[in-house]
Structure formats: structure tokens, C-alpha cells
Design a protein around this motif. Structure first.
Motif, short mmCIF file in Angstrom:
data_model
loop_
_atom_site.label_atom_id
_atom_site.label_comp_id
_atom_site.label_asym_id
_atom_site.label_seq_id
_atom_site.Cartn_x
_atom_site.Cartn_y
_atom_site.Cartn_z
N MET A 69 48.02 80.53 -40.82
CA MET A 69 48.18 82.59 -39.63
C MET A 69 49.54 82.51 -40.13
O MET A 69 50.80 81.93 -40.14
N PRO A 70 49.45 84.09 -40.64
CA PRO A 70 51.11 85.31 -40.08
C PRO A 70 51.90 85.02 -39.23
O PRO A 70 51.16 83.94 -37.99
N ILE A 71 52.94 84.75 -39.36
CA ILE A 71 53.98 84.78 -38.00
C ILE A 71 54.52 84.34 -37.50
O ILE A 71 55.82 82.79 -37.63
N MET A 72 53.59 82.96 -36.66
CA MET A 72 53.86 81.65 -36.90
C MET A 72 52.48 80.85 -36.51
O MET A 72 51.82 81.42 -36.67
N ASN A 73 52.41 79.78 -37.38
CA ASN A 73 51.21 79.74 -38.73
C ASN A 73 51.16 77.92 -37.21
O ASN A 73 51.44 78.12 -35.68
N GLY A 74 49.50 77.25 -37.28
CA GLY A 74 49.58 76.48 -36.29
C GLY A 74 50.27 75.52 -36.36
O GLY A 74 50.76 74.83 -35.36
N TRP A 75 50.72 75.39 -37.56
CA TRP A 75 51.66 73.76 -36.93
C TRP A 75 53.50 73.71 -36.41
O TRP A 75 53.52 73.80 -35.28
N GLU A 76 53.50 75.37 -36.45
CA GLU A 76 54.70 76.01 -35.95
C GLU A 76 54.01 76.05 -34.51
O GLU A 76 55.25 75.80 -33.51
N PHE A 77 52.89 76.32 -34.15
CA PHE A 77 52.82 76.47 -32.45
C PHE A 77 52.70 75.64 -32.28
O PHE A 77 52.90 75.17 -30.74
N LEU A 78 52.09 74.57 -32.85
CA LEU A 78 51.98 73.10 -31.72
C LEU A 78 53.06 72.45 -31.87
O LEU A 78 53.89 71.87 -31.32
N ASP A 79 54.28 72.84 -32.62
CA ASP A 79 56.42 71.68 -32.58
C ASP A 79 56.17 73.10 -31.30
O ASP A 79 57.17 72.48 -30.40
N ASN A 80 56.26 74.54 -31.16
CA ASN A 80 56.88 75.13 -30.52
C ASN A 80 55.71 74.69 -29.04
O ASN A 80 56.78 74.49 -27.61
N TYR A 81 54.50 74.59 -28.41
CA TYR A 81 54.26 73.90 -27.98
C TYR A 81 54.65 72.78 -27.42
O TYR A 81 55.06 72.57 -25.65
N LEU A 82 55.40 71.75 -27.83
CA LEU A 82 56.12 70.67 -27.47
C LEU A 82 57.54 71.00 -26.81
O LEU A 82 57.80 70.25 -26.18
N GLN A 83 58.15 71.60 -27.69
CA GLN A 83 59.18 71.51 -27.85
C GLN A 83 59.24 72.49 -26.13
O GLN A 83 60.44 72.64 -25.24
N ASN A 84 58.66 73.36 -25.65
CA ASN A 84 58.53 73.51 -24.01
C ASN A 84 57.32 72.72 -22.92
O ASN A 84 57.53 73.83 -21.97
N SER A 85 57.65 71.91 -23.24
CA SER A 85 56.86 71.16 -22.79
C SER A 85 55.75 71.10 -21.48
O SER A 85 55.10 71.26 -20.94
N TYR A 86 55.20 72.54 -22.37
CA TYR A 86 53.87 72.63 -21.85
C TYR A 86 52.42 71.30 -21.62
O TYR A 86 52.64 71.66 -21.20
N GLN A 87 52.31 70.44 -23.14
CA GLN A 87 51.88 69.95 -22.62
C GLN A 87 52.03 69.44 -21.34
O GLN A 87 50.63 68.33 -21.10
N ASP A 88 53.72 68.78 -20.34
CA ASP A 88 53.76 68.66 -19.36
C ASP A 88 52.62 69.46 -18.35
O ASP A 88 52.54 68.55 -17.69
N LEU A 89 52.97 69.97 -18.20
CA LEU A 89 52.19 71.47 -17.34
C LEU A 89 51.06 71.49 -17.64
O LEU A 89 50.58 71.96 -16.71
N PHE A 90 50.43 71.59 -18.57
CA PHE A 90 49.10 71.53 -18.94
C PHE A 90 48.45 70.21 -19.38
O PHE A 90 48.27 70.40 -20.88
N LYS A 91 48.95 69.34 -18.72
CA LYS A 91 48.16 67.86 -19.13
C LYS A 91 47.13 68.06 -19.65
O LYS A 91 46.37 67.05 -20.01
#
Length: 136
Positions: A69-91
Motif C-alpha cells: 500500500m502507499p503512504i504506509m505499507n503493511g510491514w510499516e503498519f505492523l511495526d508501528n502497531y507494535l511500537q505503540n503497544s497496541y497488542q497490549d491494549l487490544f490483546k
């Protein structure tokens, strides 16, 4: 049936198809969409703000994510998701990576993310969702 699903893809036709197939199979009550990883991160930023004020807030338990995808691809999204600790919030949120081409290296990389549960080829089909239904 899931309460919410998020589909992230830059192709409008793929997003429309994703939404229609999910509705037809009665796989989720709500289908939200994002056109790229940046929109998806904004979606989770908004959810995180609301979630801190309302712990009963529902969030997507399943996210279908395109890689290219343009702007932010899937890999960048997954890295950002982890950096924001969303996996802890949305378990309970799980990701299925979707791609029009299956590269074995992409499959290996996708499965290295703790929240990714599968890697499938596009498009989402009724049969695909029927197989996934018991797991969700």
C-alpha cells in the motif's frame, strides 16, 4: 460472529469486496475499512483514546491487512502497531495478512509478528471465511 472487523487495503474494489463477503457470510456485525497503514494507525489511535475512557468499548478482533500500500505499507503498519503497544491494549486482535502474490519470505516475515495468525492470498472469499469462522 465477530462484533467488528477492520479491512486495510489501498484498493477500493478489494475493500468493497471484503465488506460484501463478510456481510454476506454474517462473519461480523460491523466492517470498518482503512485505505492504508496510516489510516489504520489513526483508527487504532482513536480507539485507544476511547478505550482508556471506556473499558467496555469493542474493537476489531480480526484485521485483514494488505502488504503493498502507499503512504504506509503493511510491514510499516505492523511495526508501528507494535511500537505503540497496541497488542497490549487490544490483546484479542488478530491479523490475517493478505497479498495478491504469495512470497515464501513474506509468509515467514508475517508470522514473526505475534499478532499475525495467517497469511492468505487475495481476494477474501466466502469459502475462506467459512473455514475461519470456527476460530473466531
Amino acid at each position: 460472529m465477530l462484533d467488528k472487523i477492520l479491512c486495510v487495503d489501498d484498493d477500493a474494489i478489494t475493500l468493497m469486496l471484503c465488506k460484501k463477503v463478510i456481510e454476506r457470510v454474517a462473519f461480523a456485525n460491523e466492517v470498518h475499512t482503512a485505505k492504508n497503514g496510516e489510516e489504520a494507525i489513526q483508527y487504532f489511535n482513536n480507539l485507544a483514546t476511547k478505550y482508556h475512557n471506556d473499558l467496555n468499548l469493542t474493537y476489531p478482533k480480526l484485521i485483514f491487512l494488505d502488504l503493498n500500500m502507499p503512504i504506509m505499507n503493511g510491514w510499516e503498519f505492523l511495526d508501528n502497531y507494535l511500537q505503540n503497544s497496541y497488542q497490549d491494549l487490544f490483546k484479542e486482535a488478530k491479523f490475517i495478512v493478505l497479498s495478491s502474490t504469495i512470497d515464501p519470505q513474506d509468509v515467514i516475515k508475517a508470522k514473526s509478528y505475534p499478532m499475525v495468525v495467517d497469511f492468505l492470498s487475495k481476494p477474501i472469499t466466502k469459502e475462506m471465511l467459512e473455514i475461519l469462522k470456527p476460530a473466531f
